[in-house]
Structure formats: C-alpha cells, structure tokens
Motif scaffolding. Sequence first.
Motif, PDB file in Angstrom:
ATOM      1  N   ARG A   1       7.193  -5.487   8.119  1.00  0.00           N
ATOM      2  CA  ARG A   1       6.072  -6.104   7.900  1.00  0.00           C
ATOM      3  C   ARG A   1       6.105  -6.663   6.279  1.00  0.00           C
ATOM      4  N   ALA A   2       6.561  -5.793   5.375  1.00  0.00           N
ATOM      5  CA  ALA A   2       6.253  -5.775   4.029  1.00  0.00           C
ATOM      6  C   ALA A   2       7.116  -7.070   3.582  1.00  0.00           C
ATOM      7  N   MET A   3       8.473  -6.980   3.901  1.00  0.00           N
ATOM      8  CA  MET A   3       9.320  -7.999   3.559  1.00  0.00           C
ATOM      9  C   MET A   3       9.050  -9.418   4.092  1.00  0.00           C
ATOM     10  N   ILE A   4       8.548  -9.353   5.245  1.00  0.00           N
ATOM     11  CA  ILE A   4       8.195 -10.666   5.878  1.00  0.00           C
ATOM     12  C   ILE A   4       7.088 -11.537   4.922  1.00  0.00           C
ATOM     13  N   GLU A   5       6.126 -10.569   4.448  1.00  0.00           N
ATOM     14  CA  GLU A   5       5.060 -11.051   3.678  1.00  0.00           C
ATOM     15  C   GLU A   5       5.850 -11.278   2.277  1.00  0.00           C
ATOM     16  N   TYR A   6       6.592 -10.639   1.797  1.00  0.00           N
ATOM     17  CA  TYR A   6       7.139 -10.755   0.470  1.00  0.00           C
ATOM     18  C   TYR A   6       7.892 -12.204   0.414  1.00  0.00           C
ATOM     19  N   PHE A   7       8.718 -12.470   1.275  1.00  0.00           N
ATOM     20  CA  PHE A   7       9.262 -13.681   1.301  1.00  0.00           C
ATOM     21  C   PHE A   7       8.481 -14.908   1.560  1.00  0.00           C
ATOM     22  N   ALA A   8       7.415 -14.683   2.493  1.00  0.00           N
ATOM     23  CA  ALA A   8       6.304 -15.804   2.648  1.00  0.00           C
ATOM     24  C   ALA A   8       5.582 -15.872   1.096  1.00  0.00           C
ATOM     25  N   TYR A   9       5.407 -15.013   0.374  1.00  0.00           N
ATOM     26  CA  TYR A   9       5.003 -15.045  -1.104  1.00  0.00           C
ATOM     27  C   TYR A   9       5.819 -15.988  -1.956  1.00  0.00           C
ATOM     28  N   LEU A  10       7.019 -15.744  -1.727  1.00  0.00           N
ATOM     29  CA  LEU A  10       8.084 -16.609  -2.686  1.00  0.00           C
ATOM     30  C   LEU A  10       8.124 -18.106  -2.096  1.00  0.00           C
ATOM     31  N   ASP A  11       7.983 -18.209  -0.981  1.00  0.00           N
ATOM     32  CA  ASP A  11       8.004 -19.496  -0.185  1.00  0.00           C
ATOM     33  C   ASP A  11       6.756 -20.298  -0.733  1.00  0.00           C
TER      34      ASP A  11
ATOM     35  N   VAL B   1       1.330   6.552 -16.322  1.00  0.00           N
ATOM     36  CA  VAL B   1       1.082   6.635 -15.000  1.00  0.00           C
ATOM     37  C   VAL B   1       1.836   6.008 -14.061  1.00  0.00           C
ATOM     38  N   ALA B   2       2.728   6.568 -13.463  1.00  0.00           N
ATOM     39  CA  ALA B   2       3.625   6.028 -12.289  1.00  0.00           C
ATOM     40  C   ALA B   2       3.148   6.318 -11.009  1.00  0.00           C
ATOM     41  N   ALA B   3       3.075   5.479 -10.240  1.00  0.00           N
ATOM     42  CA  ALA B   3       2.489   5.031  -8.883  1.00  0.00           C
ATOM     43  C   ALA B   3       3.124   4.585  -8.072  1.00  0.00           C
ATOM     44  N   THR B   4       3.753   5.269  -6.998  1.00  0.00           N
ATOM     45  CA  THR B   4       4.458   4.783  -5.875  1.00  0.00           C
ATOM     46  C   THR B   4       3.395   3.388  -5.158  1.00  0.00           C
ATOM     47  N   VAL B   5       4.109   2.316  -5.031  1.00  0.00           N
ATOM     48  CA  VAL B   5       3.579   1.156  -4.378  1.00  0.00           C
ATOM     49  C   VAL B   5       3.213   1.703  -3.031  1.00  0.00           C
ATOM     50  N   PRO B   6       1.560   1.604  -2.576  1.00  0.00           N
ATOM     51  CA  PRO B   6       1.478   2.003  -1.256  1.00  0.00           C
ATOM     52  C   PRO B   6       2.089   1.303  -0.064  1.00  0.00           C
ATOM     53  N   GLY B   7       2.936   2.413   0.792  1.00  0.00           N
ATOM     54  CA  GLY B   7       3.635   1.985   1.716  1.00  0.00           C
ATOM     55  C   GLY B   7       5.161   2.214   1.545  1.00  0.00           C
ATOM     56  N   HIS B   8       5.271   2.175   0.418  1.00  0.00           N
ATOM     57  CA  HIS B   8       6.915   2.663   0.006  1.00  0.00           C
ATOM     58  C   HIS B   8       7.154   4.201  -0.038  1.00  0.00           C
ATOM     59  N   ALA B   9       8.481   4.437   0.421  1.00  0.00           N
ATOM     60  CA  ALA B   9       8.739   5.671  -0.056  1.00  0.00           C
ATOM     61  C   ALA B   9       8.030   6.676   1.036  1.00  0.00           C
ATOM     62  N   GLY B  10       7.434   6.312   2.255  1.00  0.00           N
ATOM     63  CA  GLY B  10       6.772   7.232   3.107  1.00  0.00           C
ATOM     64  C   GLY B  10       5.052   7.255   2.802  1.00  0.00           C
ATOM     65  N   THR B  11       4.622   6.265   1.904  1.00  0.00           N
ATOM     66  CA  THR B  11       3.248   6.557   1.499  1.00  0.00           C
ATOM     67  C   THR B  11       2.562   5.878   2.355  1.00  0.00           C
ATOM     68  N   VAL B  12       1.178   5.973   2.477  1.00  0.00           N
ATOM     69  CA  VAL B  12       0.211   5.111   3.420  1.00  0.00           C
ATOM     70  C   VAL B  12       0.277   3.737   2.917  1.00  0.00           C
ATOM     71  N   ALA B  13       0.417   2.840   3.733  1.00  0.00           N
ATOM     72  CA  ALA B  13       0.287   1.406   3.533  1.00  0.00           C
ATOM     73  C   ALA B  13      -1.184   0.917   3.568  1.00  0.00           C
ATOM     74  N   PRO B  14      -1.456  -0.254   2.725  1.00  0.00           N
ATOM     75  CA  PRO B  14      -2.719  -0.844   3.193  1.00  0.00           C
ATOM     76  C   PRO B  14      -2.423  -1.590   4.594  1.00  0.00           C
ATOM     77  N   ALA B  15      -3.819  -2.067   4.958  1.00  0.00           N
ATOM     78  CA  ALA B  15      -3.751  -2.992   6.052  1.00  0.00           C
ATOM     79  C   ALA B  15      -3.059  -4.331   5.752  1.00  0.00           C
ATOM     80  N   ASP B  16      -3.325  -4.996   4.660  1.00  0.00           N
ATOM     81  CA  ASP B  16      -2.859  -6.211   4.171  1.00  0.00           C
ATOM     82  C   ASP B  16      -1.771  -6.044   3.241  1.00  0.00           C
ATOM     83  N   VAL B  17      -0.596  -6.212   3.601  1.00  0.00           N
ATOM     84  CA  VAL B  17       0.432  -5.964   2.880  1.00  0.00           C
ATOM     85  C   VAL B  17       1.227  -7.233   2.096  1.00  0.00           C
ATOM     86  N   SER B  18       0.412  -8.402   1.854  1.00  0.00           N
ATOM     87  CA  SER B  18       0.667  -9.441   1.192  1.00  0.00           C
ATOM     88  C   SER B  18       0.733  -9.234  -0.286  1.00  0.00           C
ATOM     89  N   MET B  19       1.486  -9.976  -1.000  1.00  0.00           N
ATOM     90  CA  MET B  19       1.714  -9.722  -2.338  1.00  0.00           C
ATOM     91  C   MET B  19       0.264  -9.761  -3.219  1.00  0.00           C
TER      92      MET B  19
END
Length: 269
Positions: free
Chosen positions: A184-194, A54-72
């Motif tokens: 928006r997503a990359m800001i959250e991603y690096f915040a997660y790493l931090d 079951v291959a599933a695009t992470v929502p928001g990526h490749a033009g799909t609909v993103a969730p409101a909260d894009v935190s990891m």
Amino acid sequence: MDSTAQFRAWDVRESGPADAPHRVLLLPGGLCGAAFYEDVMAAPPLAGAPVRLVAATVPGHAGTVAPADVSMENYAAITGAFAADHGCTTVVGHSIGANIALEMVAGGHFSGPVVLLSPTFSRPDESRALAIAAAIGRVPGLGSLAWPTMLWLTPKALADSIPESRREALLADLGKNSASFCRRAMIEYFAYLDRHGQLVPRLCRSGARALVVRGDRDEVGLTDAERAALTDCPTVTLEVVPDSGHLVLLEQPDAVARLIAGAVLGPAS
C-alpha cells in the motif's frame, strides 16, 4: 488525514540533554526503524553536542502501526505535527524519510532546516526492482504475492551494507515489516513521485535551508540535471560522503553525525 491528536503510534528513541537548546528529529528510511540511527546518535560529533536527538520510526514501517492514509502528503502532515509537539527545529531524513522531510518543507508543515540523506528526486532515480514491485502491487491477486517475496529478498540485499556488529538486530527490525502495508505504501510513494515529476524545484521553491547528503556509490540515482539544479539553488548544499552507498548513516555514521551537527550548530571553528 490522521491529525496528531488522532495518531500517536510513534516508536521513539531519544538521546542527548533533555534541556538542550536544539532538538533534531531523525526519520529512518523505508522498512527501517529508529534503531538505524543509533550509530549516528552515538557518534562523537553529536554525542557530546548540545543537541537532543529524537529518532522516530515512520509509522507503518518496521512493524509499527500505520496511519489510515499512507500518502506522502499525509506523512508530511502528521510528521510536521509530531516535530512541532516535540519542539524539533531541524529534521533529518534518510531515503523515504528524506522525502517526507522534503515534503514537510514543500507542503508548509515545517519551516526549519532539513538534512536529506539520499532522497529520491524523481521516479527514474529509484530502484527499478522497487518500481516493478510497486507496479505489480496494483495487480489484483498478483500484487499480494509480490511483497512477501520483496520482504524476503530485502534483508539479503542490504546485509553487506550493515556493519556486522549491528547486522542481526537491524535485519530483525526489517523482518517486522508487513507485506500488505509495504504494498500500500509503495503504491502511494510512486504515485507521489509521478504527481510531481521532479522534486528538486519543489525543494528549492520551499525556501528551506537544505543539506542533501549522498554516498559516493549511492544506489539511488541523481541525474546531471538534478545535480545542476541542486548546485544552482541558493538554499541547498550538496555533500557527497566517500566510501558509502545508500545506507550512508550505517556505513559512515561519524561523517553523517558531523554533517548533522554542522547543519544544526554551524561549522566547527
């Protein structure tokens, strides 16, 4: 947060027997769609196996609909719910998809084994260009200019790592991405790493059985301390795939399929 009842915008591709005793969720990396797994899904070690993929695009990526909260953390929660809804007992993730899989087990959203293809375990391991783009993304005005440029450059940087027969289709997939979402997503991603600093201990504390897979010339770093910690963790196995970089699932799909099959079915006799 977006519960699975509230969030249904998943782009899904499936293969393998519908009644297979094993179901495996495949999460692509950042900017990538489910099509990035097609070569792995078609590779002999998985194509003939009793496994539903079951291959599933992470929502928001490749033009799909993103969730409101894009935190990891929210991605881990909604993906854990998706995995449960689809009866998946193993999760495979590539790049950011691997970090989502890591957070699924670390955050208690999934209890099965995971296969992590080129995850990032700390901020210093990540691409410097990506880190700079994420930092610029925080600057009002300037931030909105950085990501269109990044999205223009990314396909050019990745093209040589994509097999020629798949290049046009997969680069088109990358072209579907939204600059505003990526910012928006990359800001959250690096915040997660931090927030976590080092993710190897977090993975090990989860107790999940994990296979960490990297190309021998992977552009995402792995420090000596991280490598030692992975080696010392009793529930983690580290595998290095020869002649491949960060896009190991495209450069060596048979090897990746064989490792996934081994993680799901056990070693071949």
